[in-house]
Design an enzyme around this catalytic site. Structure first.
Site, PDB file in Angstrom:
ATOM      1  N   LYS A 260      -9.209  27.711  22.770  1.00  0.00           N
ATOM      2  CA  LYS A 260      -9.701  26.943  21.284  1.00  0.00           C
ATOM      3  C   LYS A 260     -10.616  28.169  20.608  1.00  0.00           C
ATOM      4  CE  LYS A 260     -13.434  24.048  20.425  1.00  0.00           C
ATOM      5  NZ  LYS A 260     -14.555  22.949  20.981  1.00  0.00           N
ATOM      6  N   ASP A 265     -18.806  25.310  14.287  1.00  0.00           N
ATOM      7  CA  ASP A 265     -18.659  24.066  14.560  1.00  0.00           C
ATOM      8  C   ASP A 265     -19.815  23.197  13.918  1.00  0.00           C
ATOM      9  OD1 ASP A 265     -17.502  21.547  15.048  1.00  0.00           O
ATOM     10  OD2 ASP A 265     -17.915  21.551  17.248  1.00  0.00           O
ATOM     11  N   LYS A 272     -23.332  17.598  13.384  1.00  0.00           N
ATOM     12  CA  LYS A 272     -24.010  17.690  14.632  1.00  0.00           C
ATOM     13  C   LYS A 272     -25.659  17.588  14.272  1.00  0.00           C
ATOM     14  CE  LYS A 272     -21.030  21.054  17.278  1.00  0.00           C
ATOM     15  NZ  LYS A 272     -20.847  19.984  17.944  1.00  0.00           N
ATOM     16  N   ASP A 282     -18.420  28.113  20.109  1.00  0.00           N
ATOM     17  CA  ASP A 282     -17.209  27.236  20.308  1.00  0.00           C
ATOM     18  C   ASP A 282     -15.932  27.943  20.020  1.00  0.00           C
ATOM     19  OD1 ASP A 282     -16.640  24.571  20.675  1.00  0.00           O
ATOM     20  OD2 ASP A 282     -16.699  23.896  18.668  1.00  0.00           O
ATOM     21  N   ASP A 341     -16.353  15.790  15.109  1.00  0.00           N
ATOM     22  CA  ASP A 341     -16.746  16.587  16.002  1.00  0.00           C
ATOM     23  C   ASP A 341     -15.943  16.569  17.407  1.00  0.00           C
ATOM     24  OD1 ASP A 341     -18.458  18.569  16.809  1.00  0.00           O
ATOM     25  OD2 ASP A 341     -20.029  17.100  17.754  1.00  0.00           O
ATOM     26  N   GLU A 343     -13.123  18.254  17.667  1.00  0.00           N
ATOM     27  CA  GLU A 343     -12.267  18.951  16.830  1.00  0.00           C
ATOM     28  C   GLU A 343     -11.279  19.931  17.597  1.00  0.00           C
ATOM     29  OE1 GLU A 343     -14.664  21.880  17.736  1.00  0.00           O
ATOM     30  OE2 GLU A 343     -15.269  20.070  17.012  1.00  0.00           O
ATOM     31  N   ARG A 345      -9.925  19.789  20.298  1.00  0.00           N
ATOM     32  CA  ARG A 345      -8.582  19.056  21.075  1.00  0.00           C
ATOM     33  C   ARG A 345      -7.524  19.111  19.874  1.00  0.00           C
ATOM     34  NH1 ARG A 345     -11.625  13.935  23.151  1.00  0.00           N
ATOM     35  NH2 ARG A 345     -13.051  15.656  23.344  1.00  0.00           N
TER      36      ARG A 345
END
Length: 498
Positions: A260, A265, A272, A282, A341, A343, A345
């Site tokens: 990933k 993010d 967030k 991330d 959030d 995201e 996956r």
């Protein structure tokens, strides 16, 4: 990196220092320079040789100028490879402070409890992991922490430790690649930058690099990747790195590594609350896959390996995806977005579906900073794992134990998969309950590993590794504060044993 570390030639000159790794109560042997003076030093009341403790003995005679740096290992029966790594890391910092250019490493008092190659690799690991600093963006107002002219370090080791030591340094280059990319800020390390980096890395190391840009991703119906990166500063993309050794014909099915790579993010419209500080990390899962492919190419492993990273920046503007959107992935599965959030996956789903369909791998490992839930469950020292194969999971656990990157299994079954099923689409990306939060991510991803995955638990051997806790550290003797590269050494070790 502070300095280049290299093994000394077989016929080397006397080094600037001897680094002596010794457990408590060990007696120096005749192989140690000035054993009487050293024994006297160790006999002092304040010298206990607890783990990582150091004492220096200076040699002033003509026969042996220089110094001996004694590094404690604690009780002999409790010494592990990780003890050696940390001792070597502590020694490197002492050598760096003294601005020395060469050192001999010697381990005393362990008997036959560790093989020479294992000792050499542990020493090499410790030096490589400690030999990292990220100060590329220090400006004129701050003096760099590294010397203006880096001082290279030549390391002399006993013959039986050299092979393991060289192996560790080659893997260490991959770890450094991962940590450097992970630490690089999001205004620099956007999807386009990382794709270009991968092309340059492939040219340097003999990897094959293919970039699936946003246009091609649209043709392939990669709705997850495209949605997450729709508002990014550069378009999203998928990068494929392939290592195909000459012997690949005997092992046609590759090991597939997936990462990933959300370069920053914000949480999207599910913003967030803290503003996203630290969210450049991330992308660590993808960066660690890139680092692992670097290490695998360095070692010229016989196993065929494919690395796929999904790169996107999860931002907010009128192009951004929304809660309630329904996305279609490249394997035809649909998803109702319930949280922008969740995201990572969505990006991984297209990577896993594309990778397993295209390459029909023998085994799949994915790395992702996926959930806060795994940090709550396991903290920052152990990664969470979910698997469809006990055999593959056993190999992953063994690899992690060998290199000091431990993992812990959490459950995955049809009950958890049902939690991810939605009313208006096949799935929702975040269930309406917080129960089994970390497992929800794994359950979602299980719909994308191979042709049978949408209908049942995947039969393709697959391990999902959530590195949300282990991807970065607050700093210790082994690693300075920042990204860890967790997974590079595990993946490389696994690839070398398949």
């Amino acid at each position: 990196m502070y300095r280049k570390i290299k093994p000394a030639p077989v016929t080397s000159k006397p080094t600037d220092a001897l680094v002596l790794l010794m457990p408590a109560k060990a007696e120096p042997t005749a192989a140690v320079p000035d054993p009487l003076a050293l024994a006297s030093l160790l006999g002092q009341a304040d010298v206990t040789l607890s783990p990582g403790q150091t004492r220096t003995l200076y040699h002033t005679g003509r026969s042996r100028p220089g110094r001996t740096l004694v590094v404690g290992l604690g009780e002999a029966e409790k010494v592990t490879a990780d003890t050696i790594r940390r001792a070597a890391a502590g020694a490197l910092r002492e050598l760096f402070t003294a601005k020395l250019t060469s050192a001999s490493f010697m381990v005393e008092g362990l008997g036959e409890s560790m093989a020479g190659a294992q000792l050499g690799r542990a020493i090499g690991d410790g030096l490589a992991l400690a030999n990292f600093g990220f100060d590329s963006y220090h400006g004129k107002s701050k003096r760099p922490t590294k010397p203006d002219k880096p001082i290279n370090l030549t390391v002399e080791l006993p013959a039986d430790q050299r092979a393991g030591f060289k192996q560790a340094l080659k893997i260490g280059e991959g770890v450094t690649t991962a940590r450097t990319l992970s630490a690089t800020p999001p205004n620099i390390a956007n999807p386009l930058y990382i794709a270009r980096y991968c092309k340059a890395l492939a040219k340097k190391t003999g990897l094959k690099c293919t970039v699936i840009d946003a246009r091609k991703a649209k043709e392939l119906k990669m709705g997850g990747l495209l949605a997450v990166g729709a508002a990014g500063s550069t378009p999203p993309c998928m990068v494929v790195l392939e290592w195909s050794p000459g012997s690949a014909k005997t092992k046609p099915k590759p090991l597939l590594l997936v990462g990933k790579g959300v370069t920053f993010d914000t949480g999207g419209y599910s913003l967030k609350g803290d503003g996203g500080k630290g969210m450049k990390y991330d992308k660590c899962g993808a960066m660690n896959v890139i680092g692992a492919m670097h290490a695998i190419a360095n070692l010229k492993l016989k196993q065929r390996v494919v690395g796929i990273v999904g790169l996107a920046e999860n931002m907010i503007d009128r192009e951004a995806y929304r809660v309630d959107d329904i996305l279609t992935f490249c394997n035809g599965v649909t998803c109702e977005v319930t949280n922008t959030d969740a995201e990572g996956r969505l990006v991984l789903a297209d990577c896993l579906a594309y990778g397993t369909k295209t390459y029909k791998p023998a085994a799949v490992i994915d790395f992702a900073t996926l959930t806060g839930g795994v940090v709550v469950a396991l903290g920052k020292k152990i990664a969470g794992v979910w698997s469809t194969s006990d055999e593959l999971l056993g190999k992953v656990k063994d690899a992690g134990q060998t290199v000091g990157e431990p993992v812990w299994q959490l459950p995955l079954n049809d009950d958890y998969r049902k939690m991810m099923q939605a009313k208006h689409a096949d799935l929702h990306n975040s269930a309406p309950v917080r129960e089994a939060h970390a497992t929800q991510g794994a359950a979602f991803l299980s719909y994308f590993v191979g042709q049978d995955a949408p209908k049942q638990i995947p039969t393709t051997p697959w391990v999902h590794i959530d590195i949300a806790g282990t991807s970065n550290t607050d700093g210790d003797v082994l690693m300075e504060k920042g990204p860890t590269g967790f997974g590079v050494r595990l993946a490389t070790e696994l690839a070398s044993t398949l």
